[in-house]
Design a protein around this motif. Structure first.
Motif, short mmCIF file in Angstrom:
data_model
loop_
_atom_site.label_atom_id
_atom_site.label_comp_id
_atom_site.label_asym_id
_atom_site.label_seq_id
_atom_site.Cartn_x
_atom_site.Cartn_y
_atom_site.Cartn_z
N THR A 62 -12.39 -3.37 37.95
CA THR A 62 -11.18 -2.94 38.95
C THR A 62 -10.31 -1.85 38.25
OG1 THR A 62 -11.46 -5.26 40.47
CG2 THR A 62 -9.42 -3.53 40.68
N PRO A 63 -10.48 -0.51 38.67
CA PRO A 63 -9.87 0.75 37.86
C PRO A 63 -8.20 0.81 38.56
CG PRO A 63 -11.30 1.50 39.43
CD PRO A 63 -11.33 0.40 39.80
N ARG A 64 -7.16 1.04 37.45
CA ARG A 64 -5.40 0.94 37.66
C ARG A 64 -5.23 2.79 37.14
NH1 ARG A 64 -5.61 -3.79 36.18
NH2 ARG A 64 -4.63 -4.24 34.59
N PRO A 65 -6.08 3.83 37.58
CA PRO A 65 -6.32 4.86 36.39
C PRO A 65 -4.33 5.91 36.20
CG PRO A 65 -6.88 5.29 38.82
CD PRO A 65 -6.88 4.09 38.53
N THR A 66 -3.90 5.26 36.99
CA THR A 66 -2.54 5.48 37.03
C THR A 66 -1.84 4.90 35.76
OG1 THR A 66 -1.27 4.22 38.96
CG2 THR A 66 -1.80 6.11 39.34
N GLU A 67 -2.51 3.48 36.13
CA GLU A 67 -1.54 3.36 34.61
C GLU A 67 -2.33 3.13 33.51
OE1 GLU A 67 -1.70 -0.97 35.69
OE2 GLU A 67 -1.20 -1.13 37.70
N GLY A 68 -3.42 3.29 33.57
CA GLY A 68 -4.30 3.64 32.19
C GLY A 68 -5.32 2.61 31.76
N ARG A 69 -5.28 1.85 33.48
CA ARG A 69 -6.07 0.29 32.96
C ARG A 69 -6.46 -0.07 34.05
NH1 ARG A 69 -3.21 -1.89 28.72
NH2 ARG A 69 -5.23 -4.12 28.86
N ALA A 70 -7.69 -1.51 33.72
CA ALA A 70 -8.59 -1.21 34.24
C ALA A 70 -8.88 -2.81 33.64
CB ALA A 70 -9.58 -0.92 34.27
N THR A 71 -9.72 -4.03 34.99
CA THR A 71 -10.01 -4.92 35.06
C THR A 71 -11.46 -5.59 35.32
OG1 THR A 71 -7.79 -6.02 35.81
CG2 THR A 71 -9.40 -7.99 35.90
N VAL A 72 -11.79 -5.76 33.72
CA VAL A 72 -13.14 -6.40 34.33
C VAL A 72 -14.02 -7.43 34.85
CG1 VAL A 72 -15.86 -6.87 32.60
CG2 VAL A 72 -14.07 -4.89 31.53
N GLN A 73 -14.79 -7.01 35.66
CA GLN A 73 -14.89 -8.55 36.77
C GLN A 73 -16.35 -8.77 36.76
OE1 GLN A 73 -12.45 -9.26 38.03
NE2 GLN A 73 -11.07 -7.71 38.92
N ALA A 74 -17.35 -8.15 35.74
CA ALA A 74 -18.59 -8.58 35.99
C ALA A 74 -19.20 -7.37 34.80
CB ALA A 74 -19.42 -8.51 37.53
N ILE A 75 -20.54 -8.11 34.34
CA ILE A 75 -21.41 -7.51 33.71
C ILE A 75 -22.64 -6.92 34.29
CG2 ILE A 75 -22.80 -7.60 31.07
CD1 ILE A 75 -20.71 -9.80 30.77
N LEU A 76 -23.39 -5.97 34.14
CA LEU A 76 -24.61 -5.78 34.70
C LEU A 76 -25.53 -6.10 34.03
CD1 LEU A 76 -24.02 -1.91 36.48
CD2 LEU A 76 -23.46 -4.43 37.25
N PRO A 77 -26.98 -6.33 33.81
CA PRO A 77 -28.02 -6.68 33.84
C PRO A 77 -28.68 -5.34 32.26
CG PRO A 77 -28.37 -7.16 36.01
CD PRO A 77 -26.78 -6.19 35.73
N ARG A 78 -28.45 -6.22 30.96
CA ARG A 78 -28.67 -4.99 29.99
C ARG A 78 -30.21 -4.76 30.21
NH1 ARG A 78 -25.67 -9.50 26.98
NH2 ARG A 78 -23.56 -8.43 26.88
N ARG A 79 -30.55 -3.28 29.82
CA ARG A 79 -31.52 -3.04 29.34
C ARG A 79 -31.99 -3.34 28.31
NH1 ARG A 79 -32.01 2.91 31.05
NH2 ARG A 79 -31.78 2.22 33.38
N SER A 80 -31.21 -3.57 27.51
CA SER A 80 -31.76 -3.92 25.99
C SER A 80 -30.49 -3.81 25.13
CB SER A 80 -32.58 -2.56 25.25
OG SER A 80 -30.98 -1.57 25.01
N ALA A 81 -30.61 -4.77 24.28
CA ALA A 81 -29.75 -5.62 23.00
C ALA A 81 -30.04 -6.20 21.92
CB ALA A 81 -28.93 -6.77 24.15
N PHE A 82 -29.36 -5.20 20.94
CA PHE A 82 -29.47 -6.21 19.50
C PHE A 82 -29.05 -6.85 19.88
CE2 PHE A 82 -28.94 -6.04 14.65
CZ PHE A 82 -30.35 -5.06 14.57
N VAL A 83 -29.23 -8.20 19.61
CA VAL A 83 -29.01 -9.46 18.79
C VAL A 83 -29.21 -9.80 17.43
CG1 VAL A 83 -27.87 -11.73 20.13
CG2 VAL A 83 -29.06 -9.99 21.63
N ARG A 84 -28.27 -10.50 17.23
CA ARG A 84 -28.52 -11.38 15.49
C ARG A 84 -27.37 -12.66 15.88
NH1 ARG A 84 -23.86 -9.16 11.41
NH2 ARG A 84 -22.16 -9.59 12.53
N LYS A 85 -27.86 -13.31 15.02
CA LYS A 85 -27.35 -15.17 14.88
C LYS A 85 -25.70 -14.71 14.43
CE LYS A 85 -27.01 -19.77 13.39
NZ LYS A 85 -26.31 -19.09 11.65
N VAL A 86 -24.63 -15.61 14.86
CA VAL A 86 -23.50 -15.42 14.42
C VAL A 86 -23.39 -15.33 12.80
CG1 VAL A 86 -22.40 -14.73 16.22
CG2 VAL A 86 -22.13 -17.29 14.59
#
Length: 347
Positions: A70-94
């Motif tokens: 949800t963008p709020r460009p006049t404030e220079g801010r946004a709220t993340v509502q969802a993550i789209l499916p990843r095409r690739s991901a470099f994953v390690r164990k923490v």
């Protein structure tokens, strides 16, 4: 900002369709801080925070992710509502004892495995990075930096090529500009590359060379040859008229996470030899008819290479056992919670 130059294409557009009627906008996660993010959008660069329900999710956004915000460009801010499916991901164990994955880089097309031709040079470490790079779904490329400091860079390239089957290997000297254009050729407009390696291998120096100016701070390595942590967070950097590079902090340790396919690809000659063993479950120890042991005896398979594979295989086996134990623990906790809830409702 032009979304296509950030890597947006038809597949991400299809994944975003369910969010269009909600008044959301696509954004790419560019910088990850402790308490907030920076995202690239058509409205420009915005500061972003997670919606309340996302903060409780086990899967968190990673740099490189495409998001619905949800963008709020006049404030220079946004709220993340969802993550789209990843095409690739470099994953390690923490790090340490936790049995959890950490996404280091998401939606990258190329993984640059960066190793310095100084005290940092370590073929076995390169094999470890390549295992996770192949597992990520991106194309691995090995960059041997600080080539100007090595008297026999060509020999080092040959040594790495001998263990990096199907992977391009390039010597690079960013301060002198050697190899920089070759690196740039992997990141045309709309493509993303991640730079992964230990501290002090010159990742930030290479990014500055690709951009054409100093956009990331750099520091000299210590007198003992160990790298210094200059980059403290992952950051997606646009290249002028080209794609994007994802700079990451140096990793002092790289523990594997669900990388059986990547291990098989990174050590494909051992995987191929295994198909010739008499027994399909051959452990390559003392079993009769073991093609791997025969290759070791004849010198066709390098012993250090085999021991490197064995070490990574055992690490994955230990991880699988820990994951099973954690799953059983979670099941016991769930049964206990259910039993408590039943006792409460019975009164």
């Amino acid at each position: 900002m032009d979304l296509e130059s950030l890597g947006w294409d038809a597949s991400f557009a299809d994944a975003f369709q369910p969010f269009e009627h909600e008044g959301l906008a696509p954004a790419r996660l560019a910088v990850e801080h402790r308490s907030e993010y920076v995202v690239y959008t058509e409205h420009g660069e915005l500061r972003a925070e997670l919606a309340g329900r996302l903060r409780r999710d086990e899967e968190q956004p990673a740099v490189g992710d495409w998001l619905a915000v949800t963008p709020r460009p006049t404030e220079g801010r946004a709220t993340v509502q969802a993550i789209l499916p990843r095409r690739s991901a470099f994953v390690r164990k923490v790090a340490w004892a936790e049995t959890k994955p950490q996404v280091v880089a998401a939606n990258v097309d190329v993984v640059f495995v960066v190793c310095g031709l100084d005290a940092n040079y370590n073929v076995r470490r390169i094999e470890r990075y390549l295992t996770l790079a192949w597992e990520s779904g991106a194309q691995p490329v090995v960059l041997l930096t600080k080539a100007d400091l090595c008297e026999d860079a060509e020999q080092r390239v040959y040594e790495v090529e001998a263990v990096a089957f199907g992977v391009p290997v390039h010597p690079v000297s960013a301060p002198h500009g050697d190899g920089v254009e070759t690196v740039r050729s992997y990141v045309p407009r709309g493509r993303t590359a991640a730079l992964l390696g230990s501290s002090g291998v010159g990742k930030s120096t290479l990014v500055n060379a690709l951009v054409g100016q100093e956009v990331l701070a750099t520091r000299d390595v210590r007198e003992d040859g160990r790298g210094r942590h200059t980059t403290t967070h992952r950051q997606l950097v646009p290249l002028p008229d080209d794609g994007l590079v994802l700079d990451t902090p140096g990793m002092r340790e790289l523990q594997l996470w669900e990388a059986s396919d990547g291990l098989e690809t990174a050590f494909e000659e051992i995987a191929e030899l295994s198909t010739r063993c008499r027994f399909t479950d051959c452990a390559h120890r003392r079993e009769p008819g073991c093609a791997v042991r025969a290759a070791l005896a004849s010198g066709a398979l390098d012993l250090e290479r085999f021991e490197s594979w064995r070490k990574l295989e055992r690490e994955l086996e230990r991880l699988a056992r820990k994951q099973d134990a954690r799953a059983r623990s979670d099941q016991r906790k769930e049964r206990a919670r259910f039993a408590r809830s039943m006792r409460k409702t019975s009164y």
